[in-house]
Design a protein around this motif. Structure first.
Motif, mmCIF file in Angstrom:
data_model
loop_
_atom_site.group_PDB
_atom_site.id
_atom_site.type_symbol
_atom_site.label_atom_id
_atom_site.label_comp_id
_atom_site.label_asym_id
_atom_site.label_seq_id
_atom_site.Cartn_x
_atom_site.Cartn_y
_atom_site.Cartn_z
ATOM 1 N N TYR A 108 66.131 126.687 83.090
ATOM 2 C CA TYR A 108 65.726 125.879 84.243
ATOM 3 C C TYR A 108 65.971 124.404 83.957
ATOM 4 O O TYR A 108 65.546 123.891 82.931
ATOM 5 N N LEU B 228 58.064 124.408 85.143
ATOM 6 C CA LEU B 228 59.492 124.569 84.932
ATOM 7 C C LEU B 228 60.252 124.051 86.148
ATOM 8 O O LEU B 228 59.732 124.056 87.253
ATOM 9 N N THR C 81 57.405 121.481 79.394
ATOM 10 C CA THR C 81 58.398 121.977 80.337
ATOM 11 C C THR C 81 59.096 123.177 79.708
ATOM 12 O O THR C 81 59.586 123.085 78.589
ATOM 13 N N THR D 296 62.197 125.246 79.489
ATOM 14 C CA THR D 296 63.602 125.246 79.886
ATOM 15 C C THR D 296 64.127 126.668 79.858
ATOM 16 O O THR D 296 64.837 127.106 80.740
#
Ligand SMILES: Cc1ncc(C[n+]2csc(CCOP(=O)(O)OP(=O)(O)O)c2C)c(N)n1
Ligand code: SF4
Ligand SMILES: [Mg+2]
Lengths: 377, 335, 206
Positions: free
Chosen positions: A119, A250, A275, A277
């Motif tokens: 993402y 995300l 976050t 990814t």
């Protein structure tokens, strides 16, 4: 830039301009030695990528939403066959009701399809992830989805550091297939497997996915070495050291999350953000490590499992199951509703003050007035 | 070819001549005081949208033929999007949108469901050319092959307009679209691709197949009415110019539809059980240039240096249609 | 951060306007972000686009609710969509119209400071210079004069990057003329009050 040899794609908002631009590059010859197929459906798009990949060509497509679901059977097939196809997913909601705007329901619906899912947090990362995706795919012989938020990222103009073609060529070497339909050495791909070995094939697939966790991290590392910029990888933490309350997201909400964390820190709230990814394979260790010091975690996602609740939240909870961390699950930004910093701040403040109970899905941005107008309380 | 027309002398009571409305049953559906207005005004189509015009005439005629007892299934596409901006709707008939690629099968299911309940309600399925000849084609062929009791209407604007004008299997050669740009040495959509959905429909030997345009609206209404007289699978392919996608003036929509037929590029015919039963002869034949020049999607064929070779190939295609369907022959009209 | 919101109708280059402004900002070494709120709009439907300009990287993605400048490319939108929503006392409002205009009855119209409202007959000017009624580059030139968010030269760079050949040059001329007319009209009023861009800094962090 990554020199795909076959692009087969079918238009769907908000992906259309990606494939239009690629078709132009092919027609002008700027993208040399590339075949562009204007197929008649997404099912054909993914199927053509499967065929192309099996004969040793680097294959690429892009889709979203209804299109992603229309190709679903072929999506599972591509991973089952171990074909390193790369697909951009311009994340968009799924109907009914039909909606062309952003959320993550489409990619999440295919989270168990055996594809690596990455993402992007912003336009730069979306660019970088594509380079990394081809390398990861071809190194693991697994297909990769690069997910970027529809409209929010696909239609945004931001500064992007576009790498030089030579740099890209050095980073993404020519495709050397790990399996190939070759008349000089015929193999049969896609045989029927019964109960005697089906489990084992699946086991090996799971093993391959496990090793892909390492590959994703390794390729992100190589990328940083080559381009001097940190992009991709498994997870990215921001102000996690001594963070009490951590927001997990995300996609493109990541930027707002960092802003909110900065604001909260100024107010004396020990907040941080993580976050994700890489969502598939699930980077269990990395998540656990990043969140182990937190007391409260709130997962904010742009999709949910109807009848169950949080999707990513389940995975996070699972990774932290034996740690004293509470996990709050929230959903927001469905069908294109913008996730504003103010909404995110309210959420994290609420969690930091232990105001949001666990064990249920919190809707970030419900319009109560609208519900009331429909007679719902 | 000369056609004769009966002259009538209307008198207003004395010898003075006057005019009068046609008898109710002779009026066009649209001129009828109690037309359904199946798609009411206020929708969000572009100015000059041929699809909006075509769909209104088709649905109103179908509703009249069905005595008001009709349901419709609609594929994703411009028609669906411009007629149903949340929370509004233009539809005064029962209407279902499911997906882009499944409208023929949804319509089949409606017909089966109604039959199972012993209801005589008629079913109309509708889609753009993309929803018909590309992504929905498998479902469409299945519906034809089983001879399901559905009238399926394709509004052909020769591209995926809803998503911003990409090529479809109905995009004509040399046309510029977002995925067949005029860059490179193949200007526009390549020759030798695309398909004729009406001819493929005929190959299924279904009860009724027809082509029509928004230039001759009485003809369009007549064909809908005739289609509704049949049961089983029926297919109507309507050419609906799209000012946006064709880069044409919104005021030229009807004119373009007429030039498409008069040039021979879009032949008008009817077929029953796989045999052509009638064609609409060309009254004033025009060269394809007249049609092409009004459209920006063909602009690269003209000017300096232009591509007279490609215009000639398009003309040859029109000539082939004229020969194949006998569009210039006398008595070629419907029996 | 300086936030600009553009309102117009499909076909008027609303999205392109925001994109060109962001390119102009890049050209000055600033950070920028441009994006549209897209619908399944057809020609003539209302379209909104946004551009943020800052001297720091812009990390978040959300629509602009409290713009420092609002550009209305089509006056018929005033009563159709809430174009003035979130307008601040210090916000500039640039209106494309060839008529005498009053904001009476326009939602939030009373919140627009009179000396911050500027009108420009951009469509007429575009018709004259380009031969086409596409007002966006004229409005960008005017916006540069009005707000100083980017200098005119940067707008011209963005135009030349977007268009090629004679089309680019015609748009350049259009922007220059629009810039001059606004700079002239509002001399001593608007310009003196603008958050003039000092040393590459845009406004403050709002
Ligand atoms: C499975 C799937 N793929 C793609 C789309 C995106 N899409 C919606 S409408 C459309 C094109 C419609 O073209 P056509 O059927 O010719 O109708 P038109 O808009 O031209 O009237 C496309 C590609 C979708 N909704 N679903
Ligand atoms: S794009 Fe074409 S088909 Fe769609 S509404 Fe506009 S004119 Fe009609
Ligand atoms: Mg179409």
């Amino acid at each position: 830039m990554c020199r795909p040899q076959v692009v087969a794609a079918y238009p769907i908002s908000p992906q259309t301009h990606i494939v239009e631009a690629l078709s132009d590059l092919v027609r002008t010859g700027e993208l040399a030695q590339c075949e562009y197929l204007t197929v008649e459906s997404e099912f054909a798009a993914m199927s053509a990528c499967i065929g192309a990949s099996a004969v040793g060509a680097r294959a690429y497509t892009a889709s979203a939403s209804q299109g992603l679901l229309f190709m679903a059977e072929a999506v599972f097939n591509a991973s089952g066959l171990g074909l390193p196809i790369v697909m951009t997913v311009a994340n968009r909601a799924i109907g009914a009701p039909i909606n062309i705007w952003n959320d993550h329901s489409d990619a999440m619906a295919l989270r168990d399809a055996g594809w690596i899912q990455l993402y992007a947090a912003d336009v730069q990362e979306a660019t970088d992830l594509h380079l990394q995706a081809f390398v990861v795919a071809e190194r693991t012989s697994l297909p990769v989805m690069v997910c970027m938020d529809g409209f929010v990222l696909t239609h945004a103009v931001e500064e992007v550091d576009l790498p030089e073609q030579e740099q890209v060529d050095a980073f993404v070497p020519p495709f050397v297939p790990q399996q190939l339909l070759d008349p000089d050495d015929p193999v049969t791909i896609g045989a029927m497997v019964g109960p005697e070995a089906f489990t084992e094939v699946r086991y090996l697939m799971q093993q391959r996915m496990d090793t892909a966790i390492g590959t994703v991290a390794e390729v992100a590392h190589d990328f940083r070495e080559a381009f001097g910029r940190s992009s991709g990888g498994l997870v990215r933490g921001y102000r996690l050291e001594d963070a009490d309350t951590v927001l997990v997201t995300l996609g493109s909400v990541a930027g707002a999350a960092t802003e909110v964390v900065d604001e909260l820190r100024e107010q004396g709230i020990a907040a941080g953000t993580l976050t994700l990814t890489c969502f598939r394979p699930w980077p269990d260790e990395a998540v656990r490590e990043a969140l182990a010091g937190a007391r409260r975690v709130v997962v904010l996602e742009r999709a949910f499992s109807v009848g169950r609740g949080s999707i990513v939240g389940q995975d996070v909870r699972d990774s932290l199951h034996d740690l004293p961390v509470t996990v709050v699950e929230a959903v927001g930004g469905l069908g294109g509703r913008p996730v504003r910093r103010s909404d995110v701040r309210r959420l994290v403040e609420g969690v930091a003050a232990d105001l949001l109970p666990t064990g249920r899905l919190h809707f970030l941005d419900l319009d109560h007035a609208l519900l009331a107008s429909a007679g719902v309380r | 070819m000369t056609s004769t027309r009966e002259t009538r002398l209307y008198q207003v009571g004395t010898f003075a001549a006057g005019n009068r409305l046609l008898d109710l049953e002779d009026r066009s559906v649209q001129a009828h005081p109690d037309r359904t207005n199946a798609i009411t005004s206020g929708h969000r189509a572009c100015r000059g949208c041929g699809e909006a015009l075509g769909a209104r005439f088709v649905l109103d005629a179908a509703v009249r033929a069905a005595g008001g007892d009709l349901v419709t299934a609609n594929a994703t596409g411009c028609l669906e999007v411009f007629s149903t901006p949340y929370p509004e709707s233009s539809w005064q008939v029962p209407w279902l949108h499911s997906l882009f690629g499944n409208a023929p099968a949804v319509a089949s299911g409606m017909a089966a469901g109604l039959r199972a309940q012993g209801r005589a309600t008629r079913v109309v399925g509708q889609a753009g050319d993309g929803g018909t000849v590309d992504i929905g084609f498998g479902c469409l062929s299945g519906m034809f092959e089983r001879n399901d009791d559905v009238l399926f209407v394709c509004y052909d604007n020769q591209g995926y307009m809803n998503t911003g004008v990409q090529r479809s299997g109905a995009t004509p050669p040399a046309a510029r679209t977002a995925t067949t740009s005029t860059a490179g040495d193949v200007p526009g959509n390549p020759f030798g691709q695309g398909k004729s959905a009406p001819l493929i429909a005929m190959a299924h030997e279904i009860p009724y197949v027809a082509t029509a345009t928004v230039a001759d609206l009485r003809d369009l209404e007549d064909k809908v009415t005739r289609a509704m007289e049949h049961h089983g699978a029926r297919y109507l392919h309507v050419l609906v110019p799209c000012p946006l996608g064709w880069a044409a003036d919104p005021s030229d929509t009807v004119r373009l539809a007429r030039l498409a037929t008069e040039s021979g590029l879009f032949p008008l015919f009817e077929a029953e059980h796989g045999e052509v039963t009638g064609v609409t002869p060309i009254r004033h034949r025009v060269p394809v240039d007249d049609y092409l020049r009004l459209q920006g999607r063909y602009a690269h064929l003209f000017g300096e240096p232009g591509r007279p070779d490609l215009v000639a190939r398009l003309q040859a295609g029109a000539d082939r249609n004229i020969a194949r369907f006998g569009l210039l022959e006398e008595g070629g009209d419907r029996p | 951060m300086f936030n600009v919101r553009f309102h117009g109708r499909g076909g008027q280059g609303v999205v392109t306007a925001a994109e060109m402004l962001s390119v102009a900002a890049f050209d000055c070494g600033l950070h920028a972000q441009a994006f549209p709120t897209f619908g399944s709009e057809r020609t003539g439907a209302p379209v909104t686009s946004y551009c943020r300009v800052d001297d720091r990287p812009i990390r978040f993605h959300e629509p602009i609710e409290e713009p420092q400048a609002i550009v209305v490319q089509d006056p018929t939108l005033l009563h159709a969509v809430p174009v003035l929503a979130g307008v601040q006392p210090s916000s500039y409002v640039l209106l494309n119209t060839s008529r005498e205009l009053s904001l009476a009855g326009v939602p939030d119209g009373d919140r627009v400071a009179p000396d911050r409202l500027v009108t420009l007959a951009a469509t007429d000017l575009a018709r004259e210079v380009l031969g086409r009624p596409v007002p966006n580059t004229a409005l960008l030139g005017a916006l540069a004069a009005l707000t100083g968010v980017v200098p005119l030269e940067a707008v011209l760079v963005a135009i030349r990057q977007r268009f090629a050949g004679p089309v680019a040059e015609a748009n350049v001329e259009l922007a220059v003329r629009a810039h001059a007319s606004v700079a002239h009209d509002s001399m001593g009023t608007v310009r003196a009050m603008g958050p003039a861009r000092a040393g590459g800094t845009v406004g403050g962090r709002a």
